[in-house]
Design a protein around this motif. Structure first.
Motif, short mmCIF file in Angstrom:
data_model
loop_
_atom_site.label_atom_id
_atom_site.label_comp_id
_atom_site.label_asym_id
_atom_site.label_seq_id
_atom_site.Cartn_x
_atom_site.Cartn_y
_atom_site.Cartn_z
N GLU A 126 0.83 -1.21 0.00
CA GLU A 126 0.00 0.00 0.00
C GLU A 126 0.86 1.26 0.00
O GLU A 126 0.55 2.24 -0.67
N ALA A 127 1.98 1.22 0.73
CA ALA A 127 2.88 2.38 0.74
C ALA A 127 3.50 2.59 -0.65
O ALA A 127 3.71 3.72 -1.08
N ALA A 128 3.78 1.49 -1.34
CA ALA A 128 4.31 1.61 -2.71
C ALA A 128 3.25 2.22 -3.62
O ALA A 128 3.53 3.12 -4.42
N GLN A 129 2.01 1.75 -3.48
CA GLN A 129 0.92 2.29 -4.31
C GLN A 129 0.75 3.79 -4.08
O GLN A 129 0.47 4.53 -5.00
N ALA A 130 0.99 4.21 -2.83
CA ALA A 130 0.75 5.62 -2.48
C ALA A 130 1.72 6.55 -3.20
O ALA A 130 1.38 7.71 -3.46
N ILE A 131 2.93 6.10 -3.53
CA ILE A 131 3.86 7.02 -4.20
C ILE A 131 3.80 6.91 -5.72
O ILE A 131 4.43 7.70 -6.42
N ALA A 132 3.08 5.92 -6.24
CA ALA A 132 2.99 5.78 -7.70
C ALA A 132 2.19 6.95 -8.26
O ALA A 132 1.17 7.35 -7.68
N ARG A 133 2.67 7.52 -9.36
CA ARG A 133 1.95 8.62 -10.03
C ARG A 133 1.73 8.24 -11.48
O ARG A 133 2.24 8.88 -12.40
N PRO A 134 1.01 7.13 -11.73
CA PRO A 134 0.92 6.61 -13.10
C PRO A 134 0.07 7.48 -14.00
O PRO A 134 -0.77 8.25 -13.53
N ILE A 135 0.30 7.34 -15.31
CA ILE A 135 -0.56 7.98 -16.29
C ILE A 135 -1.41 6.89 -16.96
O ILE A 135 -1.10 5.70 -16.85
N SER A 136 -2.44 7.31 -17.68
CA SER A 136 -3.22 6.39 -18.50
C SER A 136 -2.70 6.49 -19.92
O SER A 136 -2.53 7.59 -20.44
N ASP A 137 -2.42 5.37 -20.53
CA ASP A 137 -2.07 5.37 -21.95
C ASP A 137 -2.54 4.06 -22.56
O ASP A 137 -3.29 3.32 -21.93
N MET A 138 -2.07 3.76 -23.79
CA MET A 138 -2.59 2.58 -24.48
C MET A 138 -2.24 1.28 -23.74
O MET A 138 -2.86 0.26 -23.97
N GLY A 169 -2.35 0.88 -20.41
CA GLY A 169 -3.18 0.67 -19.23
C GLY A 169 -3.60 1.99 -18.62
O GLY A 169 -2.95 3.02 -18.84
N THR A 170 -4.68 1.95 -17.85
CA THR A 170 -5.13 3.18 -17.19
C THR A 170 -4.32 3.38 -15.91
O THR A 170 -3.67 2.46 -15.40
N ALA A 171 -4.41 4.59 -15.38
CA ALA A 171 -3.70 4.90 -14.14
C ALA A 171 -4.18 3.99 -13.00
O ALA A 171 -3.39 3.47 -12.22
N ALA A 172 -5.50 3.76 -12.95
CA ALA A 172 -6.05 2.94 -11.86
C ALA A 172 -5.54 1.49 -11.96
O ALA A 172 -5.19 0.86 -10.95
N TYR A 173 -5.49 1.01 -13.19
CA TYR A 173 -5.00 -0.36 -13.43
C TYR A 173 -3.53 -0.47 -13.00
O TYR A 173 -3.13 -1.41 -12.32
N ARG A 174 -2.75 0.56 -13.36
CA ARG A 174 -1.34 0.54 -12.99
C ARG A 174 -1.16 0.56 -11.47
O ARG A 174 -0.31 -0.13 -10.92
N ARG A 175 -1.97 1.38 -10.81
CA ARG A 175 -1.86 1.47 -9.36
C ARG A 175 -2.18 0.10 -8.73
O ARG A 175 -1.51 -0.35 -7.80
N HIS A 176 -3.20 -0.54 -9.25
CA HIS A 176 -3.56 -1.88 -8.77
C HIS A 176 -2.38 -2.83 -8.97
O HIS A 176 -2.02 -3.59 -8.07
N LEU A 177 -1.77 -2.76 -10.18
CA LEU A 177 -0.64 -3.66 -10.47
C LEU A 177 0.54 -3.43 -9.52
O LEU A 177 1.25 -4.36 -9.16
N VAL A 178 0.75 -2.17 -9.13
CA VAL A 178 1.86 -1.89 -8.20
C VAL A 178 1.67 -2.71 -6.92
O VAL A 178 2.61 -3.31 -6.39
N GLY A 179 0.43 -2.76 -6.44
CA GLY A 179 0.15 -3.53 -5.22
C GLY A 179 0.43 -5.02 -5.42
O GLY A 179 1.13 -5.65 -4.63
N VAL A 180 -0.11 -5.55 -6.52
CA VAL A 180 0.04 -7.00 -6.77
C VAL A 180 1.53 -7.35 -6.95
O VAL A 180 2.03 -8.30 -6.34
N LEU A 181 2.22 -6.57 -7.79
CA LEU A 181 3.62 -6.91 -8.08
C LEU A 181 4.53 -6.68 -6.87
O LEU A 181 5.51 -7.40 -6.69
N THR A 182 4.22 -5.68 -6.06
CA THR A 182 5.05 -5.46 -4.87
C THR A 182 4.95 -6.67 -3.94
O THR A 182 5.95 -7.17 -3.43
#
Ligand code: FAD
Ligand code: FES
Ligand code: FES
Lengths: 292, 161
Positions: free
Chosen positions: A250-262, A264-277
């Motif tokens: 969750e702390a890793a997700q909190a510092i992620a500042r992802p963008i949406s592009d082709m 993946g969306t920002a929300a998807y990327r933030r979710h992935l940060v949690g899973v991959l961490t």
């Protein structure tokens, strides 16, 4: 492709003086897997490509358990994973170098090029950061050393000043009871750019019940790869548990500042940060336990 | 236009000397200067493998190497595989297994597979598939190609040049 000159330097001084002379109009040529494509597609214009592969210092590759690992900036990926001793000591680095492009790309692509190209999604950067790698930089004033996490300043931008180039990386020797893992998410099995990449390293106590320390680094979720300082600090001294790993994620997700592009969306990327961490930490722990 | 550079290298066992501009890729040099048109241009950006050659024992995309970089190096292209009398086992098996249709990707696949078999004479199917992940084929489909490579690996080493 636009016309440019080519020079091949044989010494560090020769490279520094050519770079100082040409400034922004000169770029270094290592494996060429980024720069040749960029110049051909008109995304970058250059007067001079300076080949550094004949300079001895950028071809170093030496490991010993006391001094750690020295990798010249122009050593191609395949040379790193083909050395059994290095592959055994730094599996977290091997995770990253062995998934860059395909075999043909790994025959040429270098760690130095991956870092200096400064793509937010570059695969080796989070792996180098969690392994506490430092960069040795040569320039008109001599050499200086900086941690990898301070090297990139924005997409395609680095701290290198006029006349400077990257000579080599140093990685400290792996500690006892430590392990590291790099994971990226891509929609296919091979040959793709990370939607998110996460590196994790952990040092455990002798009983393998607690974290002594941990480091987590994120790729493709900000203008530069990020060291997730707090996510690592949360784990120091703590028991190895699902709950603590979740807090770090969750702390890793909190510092992620992802963008949406082709990709993946920002929300998807933030979710992935949690899973991959979580998964990268679990992988690091597993490897640390084997290192007993 | 920048000055042409003189380059010497060994290509398919022969010493060659040529002039090229720094901006010319090894692929362009092979095809346009040296008449070795076996190596193909698919994407010109490192993604398809049609231009694969072996440089000092290492598989590379010739579209991502500059011609001037091969000074003093040894290059093997698809033209260097067949012997005077017969095809290389990989070429033979690609024919037998119908592992090609239009054939644009074929030289790249065969050169890449040669680099694999030189290093690992008896690869598993998974090893073949991962090794060839950087080669794209738009018509045959990969299965026949993988079967052909595995069959070539079974050919007695004596049969190879
Ligand atoms: C098909 C394909 C697939 C790819 N897949 C991946 C992937 O999965 N993951 C990934 O992260 N990347 C990938 N890449 C990108 C690329 O291969 C890597 O970034 C590679 O590590 C770049 O290294 P290089 O030696 O080829 O760099 P070069 O192209 O030679 O250089 C890259 C940049 O860094 C500069 N530079 C290089 N060395 C130095 C130095 N020592 N000092 C100062 N500046 C320097 C150059 O001037 C240039 O601007 C892929 C590229 C292709 C074409
Ligand atoms: S033409 Fe070189 S990889 Fe496609
Ligand atoms: S046979 Fe046509 S691309 Fe492969």
């Amino acid at each position: 492709m636009q016309a440019f000159d080519y020079a091949s330097a044989r010494t560090v001084d020769e490279a520094v003086s050519l770079l100082a002379q040409h400034g922004e109009r000169a770029r270094i040529l290592a494996g060429g897997t980024d720069i040749i494509v960029q110049v051909r597609e008109g995304r970058r214009s250059v007067d001079l490509l300076l080949d550094i592969k004949k300079i001895p210092e950028v071809n170093q590759l030496s490991y010993d358990p006391i001094n750690g690992l020295r990798i010249g900036a122009a050593v191609p990926c395949y040379k790193i994973y083909e050395q059994a001793e290095i592959a055994t000591a730094y599996p977290g680095l091997i995770d990253a170098v062995s998934l860059i492009g395909g075999i043909q790309i790994q025959g040429r692509a270098t760690l130095g090029g991956n870092l200096c190209n400064a793509s937010p999604a570059a695969d080796t950067i989070p792996a180098l950061i969690v392994l506490q790698a430092t960069c040795l930089i040569a320039g008109p004033q001599g050499t200086r050393e900086v941690p990898v996490e301070r090297f990139c300043t924005g997409p395609g931008r680095t701290i290198l000043q006029r006349g400077e180039f990257l000579l080599s990386f140093h990685l400290p020797p792996p500690q006892k009871h430590s392990g590291a893992r790099y994971l990226r998410f891509i929609p296919r099995n091979e040959m793709d750019i990370a939607v998110v990449g996460v590196g994790a390293s952990a040092v455990l106590n002798e009983a393998h019940t607690r974290f002594v320390s941990a480091r987590i680094a994120l790729g493709a979720v900000a203008p530069t790869p990020l060291l997730a300082v707090e996510a690592g600090e949360i784990l120091a001294g703590k028991e190895i548990s699902e709950e603590n790993i979740q807090r770090a994620a969750e702390a890793a997700q909190a510092i992620a500042r992802p963008i949406s592009d082709m990709r993946g969306t920002a929300a998807y990327r933030r979710h992935l940060v949690g899973v991959l961490t979580r998964r990268a930490l679990q992988g690091a722990i597993q490897r640390a336990k084997k290192e007993a | 236009m920048s000055k042409k550079v003189q380059v010497q290298a060994r290509i398919n066992g022969e010493e060659v000397e040529f002039l090229c501009e720094p901006r010319q890729s090894l692929l362009e040099v092979l095809r346009d200067e040296l008449g070795l048109t076996g190596s193909k241009e698919g994407c010109n950006n490192g993604n398809c493998g049609a231009c694969n050659v072996i440089m000092d024992g290492v598989l590379v995309n010739s579209c991502l190497v500059l011609g001037v970089e091969i000074q003093g190096k040894e290059i093997t292209t698809i033209e260097g595989l067949a012997g005077p009398e017969k095809l290389h086992p990989l070429q033979q098996k690609f024919l037998e297994y119908a592992a090609l249709q239009c054939g644009i990707c074929t030289p790249g696949f065969i050169v890449a597979s040669k680099a694999l078999l030189d290093k690992n004479p008896h690869p598993t199917e998974q090893e073949v598939r991962y090794w060839l992940a950087g080669n794209l084929c738009r018509c045959t489909g990969y299965d026949k190609i993988v079967r052909a490579v595995l069959a070539a690996a079974e050919v007695d080493h004596e049969g190879r040049r």
